[in-house]
Structure formats: C-alpha cells, structure tokens
Design a protein around this motif. Structure first.
Motif, PDB file in Angstrom:
ATOM      1  N   GLU A 503       0.813  -1.213   0.000  1.00  0.00           N
ATOM      2  CA  GLU A 503       0.000   0.000   0.000  1.00  0.00           C
ATOM      3  C   GLU A 503       0.852   1.272   0.000  1.00  0.00           C
ATOM      4  O   GLU A 503       0.357   2.348  -0.326  1.00  0.00           O
ATOM      5  CB  GLU A 503      -0.917   0.019   1.227  1.00  0.00           C
ATOM      6  CG  GLU A 503      -1.945  -1.101   1.260  1.00  0.00           C
ATOM      7  CD  GLU A 503      -2.873  -0.975   2.462  1.00  0.00           C
ATOM      8  OE1 GLU A 503      -3.098   0.183   2.906  1.00  0.00           O
ATOM      9  OE2 GLU A 503      -3.361  -2.005   2.962  1.00  0.00           O
ATOM     10  N   VAL A 504       2.133   1.138   0.364  1.00  0.00           N
ATOM     11  CA  VAL A 504       2.995   2.318   0.523  1.00  0.00           C
ATOM     12  C   VAL A 504       3.971   2.473  -0.637  1.00  0.00           C
ATOM     13  O   VAL A 504       4.278   3.593  -1.066  1.00  0.00           O
ATOM     14  CB  VAL A 504       3.772   2.216   1.859  1.00  0.00           C
ATOM     15  CG1 VAL A 504       4.686   3.420   2.049  1.00  0.00           C
ATOM     16  CG2 VAL A 504       2.806   2.093   3.030  1.00  0.00           C
ATOM     17  N   ALA A 525       5.217   6.438  -0.471  1.00  0.00           N
ATOM     18  CA  ALA A 525       4.400   7.625  -0.194  1.00  0.00           C
ATOM     19  C   ALA A 525       4.944   8.839  -0.941  1.00  0.00           C
ATOM     20  O   ALA A 525       4.963   9.957  -0.412  1.00  0.00           O
ATOM     21  CB  ALA A 525       4.340   7.892   1.309  1.00  0.00           C
ATOM     22  N   HIS A 527       8.083   9.371  -1.863  1.00  0.00           N
ATOM     23  CA  HIS A 527       9.489   9.659  -1.575  1.00  0.00           C
ATOM     24  C   HIS A 527      10.366   8.533  -2.117  1.00  0.00           C
ATOM     25  O   HIS A 527      10.055   7.347  -1.928  1.00  0.00           O
ATOM     26  CB  HIS A 527       9.717   9.812  -0.072  1.00  0.00           C
ATOM     27  CG  HIS A 527       8.941  10.929   0.541  1.00  0.00           C
ATOM     28  ND1 HIS A 527       9.467  12.175   0.766  1.00  0.00           N
ATOM     29  CD2 HIS A 527       7.646  10.983   0.984  1.00  0.00           C
ATOM     30  CE1 HIS A 527       8.556  12.948   1.314  1.00  0.00           C
ATOM     31  NE2 HIS A 527       7.437  12.247   1.463  1.00  0.00           N
ATOM     32  N   SER A 550      13.030  12.511   4.378  1.00  0.00           N
ATOM     33  CA  SER A 550      11.827  11.753   4.026  1.00  0.00           C
ATOM     34  C   SER A 550      11.440  10.720   5.083  1.00  0.00           C
ATOM     35  O   SER A 550      10.399  10.059   4.954  1.00  0.00           O
ATOM     36  CB  SER A 550      12.034  11.040   2.682  1.00  0.00           C
ATOM     37  OG  SER A 550      12.302  11.965   1.648  1.00  0.00           O
ATOM     38  N   PRO A 553       7.714  11.240   7.043  1.00  0.00           N
ATOM     39  CA  PRO A 553       6.503  10.938   6.261  1.00  0.00           C
ATOM     40  C   PRO A 553       6.419   9.486   5.811  1.00  0.00           C
ATOM     41  O   PRO A 553       5.314   8.921   5.759  1.00  0.00           O
ATOM     42  CB  PRO A 553       6.598  11.904   5.070  1.00  0.00           C
ATOM     43  CG  PRO A 553       8.000  12.390   5.035  1.00  0.00           C
ATOM     44  CD  PRO A 553       8.494  12.337   6.430  1.00  0.00           C
ATOM     45  N   VAL A 554       7.540   8.862   5.486  1.00  0.00           N
ATOM     46  CA  VAL A 554       7.501   7.452   5.081  1.00  0.00           C
ATOM     47  C   VAL A 554       7.097   6.577   6.268  1.00  0.00           C
ATOM     48  O   VAL A 554       6.251   5.675   6.141  1.00  0.00           O
ATOM     49  CB  VAL A 554       8.862   7.005   4.509  1.00  0.00           C
ATOM     50  CG1 VAL A 554       8.890   5.491   4.302  1.00  0.00           C
ATOM     51  CG2 VAL A 554       9.153   7.718   3.193  1.00  0.00           C
ATOM     52  N   TYR A 555       7.680   6.837   7.440  1.00  0.00           N
ATOM     53  CA  TYR A 555       7.318   6.074   8.639  1.00  0.00           C
ATOM     54  C   TYR A 555       5.831   6.219   8.947  1.00  0.00           C
ATOM     55  O   TYR A 555       5.131   5.236   9.237  1.00  0.00           O
ATOM     56  CB  TYR A 555       8.155   6.543   9.823  1.00  0.00           C
ATOM     57  CG  TYR A 555       7.661   6.053  11.172  1.00  0.00           C
ATOM     58  CD1 TYR A 555       7.941   4.771  11.619  1.00  0.00           C
ATOM     59  CD2 TYR A 555       6.886   6.884  11.980  1.00  0.00           C
ATOM     60  CE1 TYR A 555       7.474   4.316  12.849  1.00  0.00           C
ATOM     61  CE2 TYR A 555       6.409   6.437  13.210  1.00  0.00           C
ATOM     62  CZ  TYR A 555       6.707   5.157  13.641  1.00  0.00           C
ATOM     63  OH  TYR A 555       6.235   4.711  14.846  1.00  0.00           O
ATOM     64  N   GLN A 556       5.326   7.448   8.879  1.00  0.00           N
ATOM     65  CA  GLN A 556       3.909   7.683   9.185  1.00  0.00           C
ATOM     66  C   GLN A 556       2.997   6.982   8.182  1.00  0.00           C
ATOM     67  O   GLN A 556       1.949   6.445   8.552  1.00  0.00           O
ATOM     68  CB  GLN A 556       3.643   9.190   9.215  1.00  0.00           C
ATOM     69  CG  GLN A 556       4.298   9.878  10.412  1.00  0.00           C
ATOM     70  CD  GLN A 556       4.208  11.385  10.361  1.00  0.00           C
ATOM     71  OE1 GLN A 556       4.075  11.989   9.290  1.00  0.00           O
ATOM     72  NE2 GLN A 556       4.290  12.032  11.522  1.00  0.00           N
ATOM     73  N   ALA A 557       3.417   6.939   6.916  1.00  0.00           N
ATOM     74  CA  ALA A 557       2.621   6.236   5.904  1.00  0.00           C
ATOM     75  C   ALA A 557       2.601   4.730   6.179  1.00  0.00           C
ATOM     76  O   ALA A 557       1.566   4.065   6.024  1.00  0.00           O
ATOM     77  CB  ALA A 557       3.185   6.522   4.512  1.00  0.00           C
ATOM     78  N   ALA A 560       0.293   4.081   9.142  1.00  0.00           N
ATOM     79  CA  ALA A 560      -1.119   4.219   8.760  1.00  0.00           C
ATOM     80  C   ALA A 560      -1.586   2.992   7.987  1.00  0.00           C
ATOM     81  O   ALA A 560      -2.685   2.459   8.229  1.00  0.00           O
ATOM     82  CB  ALA A 560      -1.307   5.489   7.931  1.00  0.00           C
ATOM     83  N   ALA A 561      -0.757   2.522   7.045  1.00  0.00           N
ATOM     84  CA  ALA A 561      -1.127   1.340   6.265  1.00  0.00           C
ATOM     85  C   ALA A 561      -1.172   0.089   7.128  1.00  0.00           C
ATOM     86  O   ALA A 561      -1.948  -0.840   6.861  1.00  0.00           O
ATOM     87  CB  ALA A 561      -0.141   1.150   5.116  1.00  0.00           C
TER      88      ALA A 561
END
Length: 725
Positions: A503-504, A525, A527, A550, A553-557, A560-561
């Motif tokens: 998903e990411v 995401a 990046h 980056s 934001p990559v960790y947070q994505a 979330a997934a």
C-alpha cells in the motif's frame, strides 16, 4: 574486618601487590639489555607527519628539545598528557584528568597477612602495604584537573579531605580499628580516565603509525603487562593476538572523541560507578542524546525507551505508559547539581537492575509475538551506511569480503570481513549498485563499480577503520563514503509486511518481481527510497533506506497502512530475542576478531569454492585442513530461567566452554544460548562430538539441562523469510 553486614564474599588467592617503581625499573633494565634505548629528561615538542602519494597521513618523526628521532611508529603512553601528545599529531584522545588519591595508615598490629579488600558497596579498596593499609576509592564527586600542566611530571596535589572523607567512613565500617589508627601519609596525583573506564589502545584512525597505550583508569599496573604484550603484537603484526575490541580506540565514533561534554560526563559516570554491579541491560545516563535520528521525537512520543550505542539513541523497547525522555546528565547530584526527581527513564532503568526477568519482560514478549504473528516496524537508522565506489571497487570488494559480492546490480549479499588470521572483523550486508552519473542521497555518482554497505551502528567506526586501513595498505583506487547521518532505515518484518508495504510502495512486492536478497529504488508515499528484501529476525520483510528528510513521512505512511494489519513498533530488545531464535550472529557477541566464520557456522559466507583470493583465505584453508578446535553451538533450556552470557557450558561432566550470548525466545518459549565449545582432549570438535554429548548450562552455581542445536530451533528451513507461512 567487620563482616556482620556481608551476605557473601569472593576470595582471589593469587591477588597481590606490586611496587610500581621497582616494576618499571625492572622492565626498563630488561628492555635496555635487549637493545632498547631509554632517554630521560627529553621533552617531546612535536610529531612530524608526512602525507604519502595516496593522501594518507603517516608518522615520520618525533621532535624533541634535543633533536629529531626518525620513526614510522609512535606509541602514546603519556597518561594525562596523552591528549596534548595526540594534539601534536592531529589525533583526538578521549580522556580526562582527575585527582585520584589514597592514604597510608600508621602501623596496624596483626594485619600482615590480610588480603587486599575491595568493598564495592562503599566504593573503596584496602590494600596491604607492609604492616599498614593504603585506603582509596572512587567517589561521586572527583576533582577534575582542568588545566593539565606540562611542568607537573612527578608532582602531587594536596589532598582534599572534604572529598576523601567518604572513603574513610567506608573503610572504618569495614575495618573498625582504622577509627583509632593515624594517617602516616597521603598521595594525591593526576590519573587519566576514559568514557567507558577501559584503556585506549591501537592505531589512531586519523594517523597511520600513531598508536595509543593510555587512559588506564588507575589500573595501569594491573593491566600493563597484558596490554603491553598485545600492543607489541598489534604494532608488529597489524592486529593484537587476542580480541582487544573493547580497548581499541576505534570503539568510539569520531564525532565523540573530541566532544568535551560527552567525554567529561561519561568519564565521570564511569569513574563514580567503577565498583557498581554491572547489570545485563544497564544504560548510561551521561552523554546522552548526542546522535538522534529523524524519528527520535516521533518514537519518544509513542513510548520508546531508548538505548545508547556509539552515541546514537536507538529504540530499546516501547513502554505502554507514555514518554520516557532521557534528561541532561545531573552528575548524580554531585557538584551542587540538582538530582532529577521522579525521573521516568531512570525509574524504568532501575527496573532493569536485576538478574531475573525485568518487569517489562511481557512488553518485549508482545513486540516479538506481534512480529511473528502480524508485523513489526523497527527503526534501525543508527546503522552505519557506507558506499564503496571507484575504479578498483570490485578488486577491493573481492579482497575485503569473504563472500562473492560481485553479483549483478540489484543483488544484496550477507558477508563477513576477516583479518589475516581468518578472524571476523565484521558481518554486514553488501548491495551491488549500477553506475550513476549524478549524485543523490541514495547513490553517489561514480565510475567503475559501486557497493552499498550496511553495518551495525555500534561497530560502524570499527568497520570504517578496518576498510580504510585495507584500502590504504593495498592502494586500491576507490573511495569509501559515509552516509550514515544522511540516511534513515526502517525495517518492516512479519507475515503481514508485504500487504502493508504494497500500500505504501509503488513496486510489485511479489516473490517473482522482488526476490529475497535483492534491492531496488522505489517510491514510498511519494518519496524515493532504497527497498531491500532481507531480514534480521527471520521473517518476510523489507528494509527501507530513506533520505533523512523523508524518514518521518515514510514512517507515518507505513504506520497508517499497517494499522488494520496489527503493525506494532518494536525495539532492539525484540530484535535480540527474535534473532537468537533464528541463530543469527551478532558481531562482538557470537563473532569477534579471534573467531573464524568456520568456527561460527558461517562457512556459507566464504567463497572458498571459488579461486578468488580474499583477506584471511589462507588462514581459513589451513584451519579447515586441520579441523576446528572449537565450534559455536546453540542451546535451548526448557526451564524459564534468564541467562545473559558467560554461563559455563558442561558436557558429560566437564566444562567445555562458556556462553557468549543468551536471551529468551518468546516464540519457542525457551531460553536460548550460544557459545563456543572445545574438546577437553584437545582434538578437533566434530559434528559427532557436538551431537553425542549431554549438556547442562551453569547459571550462578545452578545447572540446567540443555539441548544442543546445530541448526536454528525455529524455522530451520527459512520458509518464513521466503513468505511461506
């Protein structure tokens, strides 16, 4: 001696006392008789350095007030003045000078045969000196010698009784007669202390031919003989005969060796806690938050309890009770500093002061089982990340790495680096790169060949120095580029990792499109990242190597997934448990510079079936021909008992080795341990020898039946890494 407050003691029959002046005189005379020259009253004024044709700095001469001594090799044994001598050569020497004292009592009747006494609770020692005692110790408020004078070679300080009185009180409690005994003399001189209370030895990474033999933390007479012997071997043969990594100057990252606050704080804590019990999972409170990765604040808010390694703050485990920040060092209330009150991190660390399972044992269990049952994300940004690139990079890689890493671009190989004796200097992953005309955070521009190296962060400086030394000695035309601070690294592992990352990432993660031990540049995401399919915990999973900006934001994505898949944060305490279940090696626990990959069960990392020469090959071939004198064996213990390393290994009633590394395996619900065993008869250790024995492991005087394993007790066929569940 007053023994009413003692639960137990240890007696060392061979402990003793030596005369420092007489010892030094004897050594000097013996050296002179063998051709050495000793020149006294000859101050050193400088170290001459030359730069060779490859840009390598090398020692050329020692400058003195009476002339120059041409030499390619200098050993800095200058004690508290070692910092100044290092500065002459452009070498950083991480030690501090402190006042260190002892007092000698008047004569005490009947004391002649008393053993030396170390009272760790009182942080004092009592040493027999004729018919008197000398009393000293390690106080919480030592006096720093702020301005080291070069005119103080044989001087002494006045004793500060306000500081020293605490030792007298402890000594009187242990030997009550001291309360009525006078003080005959006091000795207070300068001593050098280091950030981890261990000596500084080996070749300085900044200057070839400049060796250190200093920072002995008031134990120079005790350690000098063995350290001197190993240092001599180091100079002549390129490496010490024994494993000396704990004393090697390269154990410290170069960003720390000249950092005044870090050196001062850590040296103080090491000094004041010199006699403290060493618990398996203790962490320093001094010199923290020196190197933090881009996810530090995010993970802190999620309850991360950090460990310190090589200056880095890395995740240890995640507390369900909220943030536990590491606060600035309070010197334990010394020097009129206000000690921290209700210090959450300190309280959690205090729970680790046990040789039983800690109270948060079940929290670590949940992290491990979540990884095995769903997925876990590990922040591994503290890893060392190097690029080896250039015209001779392939030649260098063939020589440096025990495995064949010269595979097509996009491949990743687990390998070792060896020394000339076949000992293991490192284990790491090496990924082959395609040439690139443009530089980016994920690949420098280079001509020729290129490799991306990922190494354990706690030994990154050691790896860097080893590779650099080999490149210099063999004059390979290539560059080693350190991108450790520029890149972050998160690892997503577990049965659900593919579904989460699909998903990411904008790439097909199927087995066909993204096989095991391959890597490629993809977008996460939005990046650009380098995705690498491998695992240090034995699960289906990928590492994402991410430009620093980056990472968040990559960790947070990813989080979330992963929410609907049961993804959890996990730390290195979980990695330790998960990896030992798989039998994966940890450098400087299972693997050390005097352990060969054949002994460690890592023959598959050695390209011995090829004709390609590599560093250490001849030693391995000789070892294989003779047979292995020892072998790393895994053990499981059914009884749920904590083990940490150094437990004795018994086979058929005889001690055959000791445990190097141990942890609890939550998936198999057993204690696991690894250690090297020998045949007491002196013969080779065959597989039949391992299989035919009956084993017990001895922990604190109690033995526990153990089962020996030559393969991992968990998923021995590695099906899970292949995505087969």
């Amino acid at each position: 001696m007053n023994v009413e407050d003692l639960y137990g003691t240890l007696y060392v029959p061979h402990d003793g006392t030596m005369d420092p002046a007489g010892t030094c005189t004897a050594l000097t005379r013996a050296a002179t008789a063998r051709g050495a020259q000793v020149i006294e009253n000859c101050p050193v004024t400088g170290i001459s350095v030359r730069t060779d044709d490859f840009g390598v700095r090398r020692v050329e001469a020692v400058e003195t007030e009476h002339g120059s001594i041409q030499t390619p090799c200098v050993v800095n044994c200058a004690g508290v003045w070692a910092v100044a001598v290092g500065r002459m050569a452009g070498v950083k020497v991480p030690l501090v000078a402190m006042h260190h004292a002892y007092v000698v009592t008047e004569r005490i009747e009947g004391i002649q045969n008393m053993p030396n006494v170390r009272d760790h609770d009182a942080s004092i020692y009592l040493r027999l000196q004729g018919d008197a005692l000398s009393v000293g110790g390690y106080e919480t408020n030592p006096i720093f010698w702020e301005e080291v004078s070069d005119k103080f070679a044989f001087g002494l300080f006045d004793l500060d009784w306000d500081v020293f009185t605490q030792h007298i009180e402890g000594a009187i409690n242990r030997v009550p007669v001291l309360e009525k005994t006078g003080i005959k003399s006091t000795v207070c001189g300068p001593e050098s202390f280091t950030p981890d209370h261990k000596p500084l030895m080996g070749e300085a990474p900044e200057l070839r031919g400049f060796f250190l033999g200093c920072g002995f933390n008031s134990a120079g007479m005790m350690l000098g003989g063995g350290c001197g012997q190993e240092l001599a071997h180091w100079i002549i043969h390129g490496r010490p005969e024994k494993d000396m990594h704990s004393y090697d100057i390269r154990r410290f990252h170069h960003s720390l060796t000249a950092h005044g606050r870090w050196i001062r704080e850590r040296s103080h804590e090491s000094y004041s806690r010199n006699y403290s019990v060493v618990f398996p999972h203790d962490e320093p409170l001094a010199g923290r938050n020196m190197r933090t990765d881009p996810l530090h604040e995010e993970l802190l808010a999620r309850g991360c309890v950090f460990q310190e390694r090589h200056g880095w703050e890395r995740p240890g485990w995640f507390s369900p009770h909220g943030a536990a920040p590491v606060l600035p060092y309070d010197y334990y209330g010394a020097y009129r500093q206000r000690a921290h009150k209700d210090y959450v991190y300190g309280r959690l660390l205090g729970h680790e002061y046990t040789f039983d399972f800690p109270p948060h044992h079940d929290v670590i269990r949940k992290e491990c089982l979540a990884c095995r049952g769903a997925a876990a994300v590990f922040d591994m940004s503290y890893f060392g990340k190097f690029y080896l690139v250039g015209l001779d990079a392939r030649k260098a890689a063939d020589w440096l790495f025990s495995a064949d890493v010269s595979r097509p671009p996009g491949s990743t190989v687990y390998t070792c680096m060896l020394n000339h004796r076949g000992g293991t200097e490192s284990d790491l992953t090496v990924s082959r790169l395609a040439p690139s005309p443009q530089t980016s955070p994920l690949a420098p521009a280079f001509e020729g060949d290129g490799y991306y190296l990922a190494v354990g962060g706690a030994v990154a400086q050691h790896n860097w120095s080893h590779i650099t030394t080999v490149l210099q000695d063999w004059r390979f035309r290539c560059q080693l580029v350190d991108s450790s601070e520029d890149l972050g690294l998160i690892s997503v592992q577990g049965p659900a990792s593919r579904a989460i990352l699909q998903e990411v990432l904008d790439a097909d993660l199927s087995n066909e499109a993204f096989p095991l031990f391959t890597h490629k540049l993809v977008r996460a995401a939005g990046h650009l990242v380098r995705a690498m399919r491998l695992s240090f915990v034995g699960e289906l999973g990928w590492e994402l190597h991410i430009p620093r900006s980056s990472c968040l934001p990559v960790y947070q994505a990813v989080m979330a997934a992963g929410a609907k898949h049961g993804l959890v944060n996990a730390g290195y305490r979980a990695i330790d448990s998960l990896s030992i279940e798989k039998g994966y090696r940890h450098w400087h626990a299972d693997l050390r510079p005097d352990d060969s990959p054949l002994e460690a069960g890592l023959a598959f990392t050695c390209k011995l079936k090829s004709a390609i020469p590599f560093l250490g090959r001849e030693a391995l071939e000789e070892q294989r021909a003779k047979g292995l004198c020892r072998r790393l064996v895994g053990f499981t213990v059914d009884e749920k008992v904590p083990m940490f390393g150094l437990e004795a290994i018994w086979r058929n009633g005889q001690v055959v080795g000791h445990v190097r590394r141990a942890d609890f395996g939550f998936t198999i619900d057993k204690t696991l341990a690894y250690g090297y065993i020998r045949d007491p008869s002196g013969g080779p250790v065959s597989l039949d020898f391992v299989k035919s024995g009956e084993y017990v492991l001895e922990r604190m005087g109690v033995t526990y039946p153990a089962q020996a394993h030559l393969k991992s007790p968990f998923d021995p066929d590695n099906k899970r890494m292949k995505g087969i569940y």
